[in-house]
Design a protein around this motif. Structure first.
Motif, PDB file in Angstrom:
ATOM      1  N   GLU A  35       0.837  -1.206   0.000  1.00 30.36           N
ATOM      2  CA  GLU A  35       0.000   0.000   0.000  1.00 30.36           C
ATOM      3  C   GLU A  35       0.867   1.249   0.000  1.00 30.36           C
ATOM      4  O   GLU A  35       0.561   2.229  -0.693  1.00 30.36           O
ATOM      5  CB  GLU A  35      -0.933  -0.008   1.214  1.00 30.36           C
ATOM      6  CG  GLU A  35      -2.049   1.023   1.139  1.00 30.36           C
ATOM      7  CD  GLU A  35      -2.962   0.792  -0.058  1.00 30.36           C
ATOM      8  OE1 GLU A  35      -3.138   1.760  -0.847  1.00 30.36           O
ATOM      9  OE2 GLU A  35      -3.479  -0.331  -0.209  1.00 30.36           O
ATOM     10  N   GLN A  89       3.901   1.372  -1.220  1.00 30.19           N
ATOM     11  CA  GLN A  89       4.476   1.423  -2.564  1.00 30.19           C
ATOM     12  C   GLN A  89       3.490   2.032  -3.544  1.00 30.19           C
ATOM     13  O   GLN A  89       3.858   2.837  -4.413  1.00 30.19           O
ATOM     14  CB  GLN A  89       4.869   0.013  -3.016  1.00 30.19           C
ATOM     15  CG  GLN A  89       5.593  -0.028  -4.354  1.00 30.19           C
ATOM     16  CD  GLN A  89       6.939   0.690  -4.284  1.00 30.19           C
ATOM     17  OE1 GLN A  89       7.732   0.437  -3.387  1.00 30.19           O
ATOM     18  NE2 GLN A  89       7.195   1.577  -5.244  1.00 30.19           N
ATOM     19  N   SER A  90       2.218   1.698  -3.390  1.00 29.29           N
ATOM     20  CA  SER A  90       1.184   2.272  -4.247  1.00 29.29           C
ATOM     21  C   SER A  90       1.079   3.780  -4.057  1.00 29.29           C
ATOM     22  O   SER A  90       0.928   4.540  -5.024  1.00 29.29           O
ATOM     23  CB  SER A  90      -0.161   1.613  -3.946  1.00 29.29           C
ATOM     24  OG  SER A  90      -1.207   2.247  -4.656  1.00 29.29           O
ATOM     25  N   THR A 129       3.645   5.692  -6.032  1.00 34.50           N
ATOM     26  CA  THR A 129       3.525   5.750  -7.499  1.00 34.50           C
ATOM     27  C   THR A 129       2.186   6.273  -7.985  1.00 34.50           C
ATOM     28  O   THR A 129       2.088   6.763  -9.106  1.00 34.50           O
ATOM     29  CB  THR A 129       3.749   4.345  -8.085  1.00 34.50           C
ATOM     30  OG1 THR A 129       2.803   3.431  -7.504  1.00 34.50           O
ATOM     31  CG2 THR A 129       5.159   3.857  -7.784  1.00 34.50           C
ATOM     32  N   GLU A 130       1.141   6.180  -7.140  1.00 37.39           N
ATOM     33  CA  GLU A 130      -0.193   6.628  -7.536  1.00 37.39           C
ATOM     34  C   GLU A 130      -0.717   7.617  -6.506  1.00 37.39           C
ATOM     35  O   GLU A 130      -0.826   7.291  -5.324  1.00 37.39           O
ATOM     36  CB  GLU A 130      -1.154   5.439  -7.644  1.00 37.39           C
ATOM     37  CG  GLU A 130      -0.713   4.404  -8.674  1.00 37.39           C
ATOM     38  CD  GLU A 130      -1.651   3.208  -8.689  1.00 37.39           C
ATOM     39  OE1 GLU A 130      -2.784   3.327  -8.150  1.00 37.39           O
ATOM     40  OE2 GLU A 130      -1.252   2.164  -9.218  1.00 37.39           O
TER      41      GLU A 130
END
Length: 440
Positions: free
Chosen positions: A349, A351-352, A355-356
C-alpha cells in the motif's frame, strides 16, 4: 482520584489534539509573559468551570541515563508537601472543593492540572503553584513515594501493551532519549538518591521554564492576576534545553522478533523515523497520510485488512511528533498466521502511494475530519488548556495550532506523494513482531 496517574502515551494524546484544529477562529486566548519568564495564557469560556494547567518545559528527554525516571518521580513528589502544605493537604483541599486534579510526565514536558468551580480558582491556583515551585522533597516522603513509583514500574512491565510499546520505541531510536521509558528502569529508581531529585528540581523548575494556562468562566484579567500573584516572586533558572540531533532514516530493513506469553494475538509494528516538531512544516503531510491509511472504517488499511479480508483485529497508523524527531508507525493486532501477509500488504500500500496519488475524495475526507474534530475538541476548558499548553511549551507559539487546518487544506495530492517517497520507503523500515507464547 489520582493526582499522579502517569500517562506514558500523553504525547500521542496531545498530538491527537493537533488534529482537532480548523479554520474558524473559535479561540481567542490572551498571552502574557512576566519579567521572570513565566508565560500566562488565559481565555474566558462561558461554562461553569475553570481549568488551570501548569506546564514545565522538560520531561524525561533531558535526563542523563544515570537518573532516567527522575522527572516522573519528581511529578509524584511535588504533591508530598511544601513549607505551607503538609503531605496530602493539597489533595484534601482539592477534594473538599469537588475539584479534579492530575499530573503527567512525557519525554518533552511535565504538566500539573486541575478543574474546579470558578469561585475556587484563586485559592487552588495558589496551592498548586506552591507545591510545584516549592516542594518540600523530604527524605521520609521520598522513601514512601519510591515504593509507589516502583510499583508503577512493575505494573508497566506486567502490561503486554506497555511491553510492546517499549520494544517498538527501543528499536526505533538507537541513541535519542526518546527510546527510554519515561518511568525509568526499576534498578535506577530503586537506587536514586534524594539529592539527584532535588538537583533536578532546582535546575529546571523555575518560572521561565513554565507555561501557565487558565481557561474558564472568569474574567481574563482576574485569572492572570491570580497566577501572577502566585508566581511573580520566583526567580528564573539558568538551565536551557539543548536541541537533539535527529537520527537518520533507516537505510535498510530492520527486523526483530519477540515472544510474550501474555498475548493471545500477535503484534506487528512497522516504524519509520520522520521529522518532529523542530521541522513542523514537514509533519502535516505525514499526519494526513496516517489518516488516509487507518483513520476510520473506510480508510485504506482498515477497509482492506480488517473489514474486507478479516486479517487483523485492529490496525492503526500514527505520526507521533516528539520535539526533535518524529516516529511514523503502523501497528496491528492479528493472528500469527497472518503476519507475513499483512506486512506485505501494508508495504504494498505504501508502494502504491509512492507511485499513484491519493484520490481527491480521500484528501477531502481528511479535511472534513479536521474541521469536525476541532469543533468537538473546543467545548471544554480542559481541552483548550491542554491544546494551548502543548503548543506554547513545545513551539513557543499558539499560531501553529490555529493555522493547522489551513496547512492541511493547503496540501495537494502531490505533497502527500512526495512525503511518502521521502520518508516512508517500504524497503527501509523497522519491523517488530511479538508472538504469543514462550520463546522456543
Amino acid at each position: 482520584m489520582s493526582l499522579w496517574g502517569n500517562r506514558v502515551d500523553c504525547y500521542e494524546v496531545a498530538r491527537s489534539m493537533v488534529a482537532a484544529l480548523a479554520a474558524p477562529r473559535l479561540n481567542a486566548p490572551h498571552w502574557q509573559q512576566l519579567e521572570n519568564g513565566l508565560i500566562i495564557i488565559a481565555e474566558r469560556l462561558p461554562v461553569p468551570a475553570v481549568t488551570f494547567d501548569l506546564w514545565v518545559k522538560v520531561g524525561s528527554a533531558v535526563e542523563p541515563d544515570a537518573v532516567n525516571g527522575v522527572a516522573h518521580f519528581l511529578e509524584h513528589m511535588v504533591f508530598k508537601g511544601s513549607q505551607r502544605l503538609k503531605a496530602g493537604e493539597f489533595e484534601q483541599q482539592v477534594e473538599a472543593r469537588g475539584a479534579i486534579a492530575n499530573a503527567a510526565t512525557s519525554q518533552d514536558y511535565t504538566h500539573f492540572y486541575f478543574t474546579c468551580a470558578p469561585s475556587d480558582f484563586t485559592d487552588l491556583v495558589s496551592l498548586q503553584t506552591d507545591v510545584v515551585l516549592n516542594p518540600l522533597l523530604a527524605e521520609a516522603e521520598f522513601e514512601r513515594e519510591r515504593r509507589v513509583v516502583l510499583k508503577e514500574i512493575r505494573r508497566a512491565a506486567d502490561n503486554p501493551r506497555r511491553r510492546a510499546y517499549y520494544r517498538m520505541i527501543e528499536a526505533a531510536f538507537e541513541r535519542l532519549p526518546y527510546r527510554r521509558p519515561v518511568l525509568g528502569p526499576y534498578d535506577t529508581i530503586a537506587q536514586l538518591p534524594l539529592t539527584d531529585l532535588q538537583a533536578f528540581h532546582r535546575q529546571w523548575y523555575g518560572p521561565n521554564q513554565l507555561v501557565a494556562v487558565v481557561v474558564g468562566d472568569l474574567p481574563e484579567a482576574e485569572m492572570i492576576d491570580a497566577v501572577r500573584a502566585a508566581v511573580a516572586d520566583h526567580p528564573p533558572v539558568t538551565a536551557q534545553r539543548s536541541p537533539l540531533l535527529p537520527e537518520p532514516a533507516f537505510s535498510q530493513p530492520q527486523q526483530q522478533i519477540y515472544h510474550d506469553a501474555d498475548l493471545h494475538q500477535a503484534r506487528l509494528y512497522l516504524t519509520w523515523r520522520v521529522p518532529g516538531l523542530s521541522q513542523l512544516s514537514r509533519t502535516y503531510a505525514l499526519d494526513a497520510i496516517a489518516s488516509i491509511l487507518a483513520s476510520g472504517r473506510t480508510s485504506r488499511l482498515v477497509a482492506q485488512l480488517r473489514e474486507q479480508q478479516g486479517l487483523v483485529s485492529n490496525i492503526v497508523a500514527s505520526n507521533s511528533t516528539y520535539r526533535d524527531q518524529g516516529l511514523f508507525a503502523i501497528t496491528a493486532r492479528l493472528p500469527v498466521a497472518h503476519l507475513d501477509t499483512v506486512r506485505s500488504q501494508v508495504l504494498a500500500e505504501l508502494q502504491s502511494l509512492q507511485t499513484e496519488p491519493v484520490t481527491p475524495a480521500e484528501l477531502e475526507r481528511i479535511r472534513r475530519q479536521v474541521v469536525n474534530r476541532f469543533i468537538f475538541g473546543n467545548e471544554r476548558p480542559s481541552d483548550r488548556a491542554s491544546l494551548y499548553g502543548y503548543y506554547a511549551t513545545l513551539l513557543g507559539s499558539l499560531e501553529p495550532a490555529f493555522n493547522y487546518v489551513d496547512e492541511i487544506h493547503a496540501l495537494s495530492v502531490d505533497d502527500l506523494q512526495a512525503a511518502v517517497q521521502t520518508y516512508l520507503a517500504p524497503e527501509a523500515c523497522s519491523t517488530i513482531q511479538i508472538l504469543p507464547g514462550e520463546h522456543g
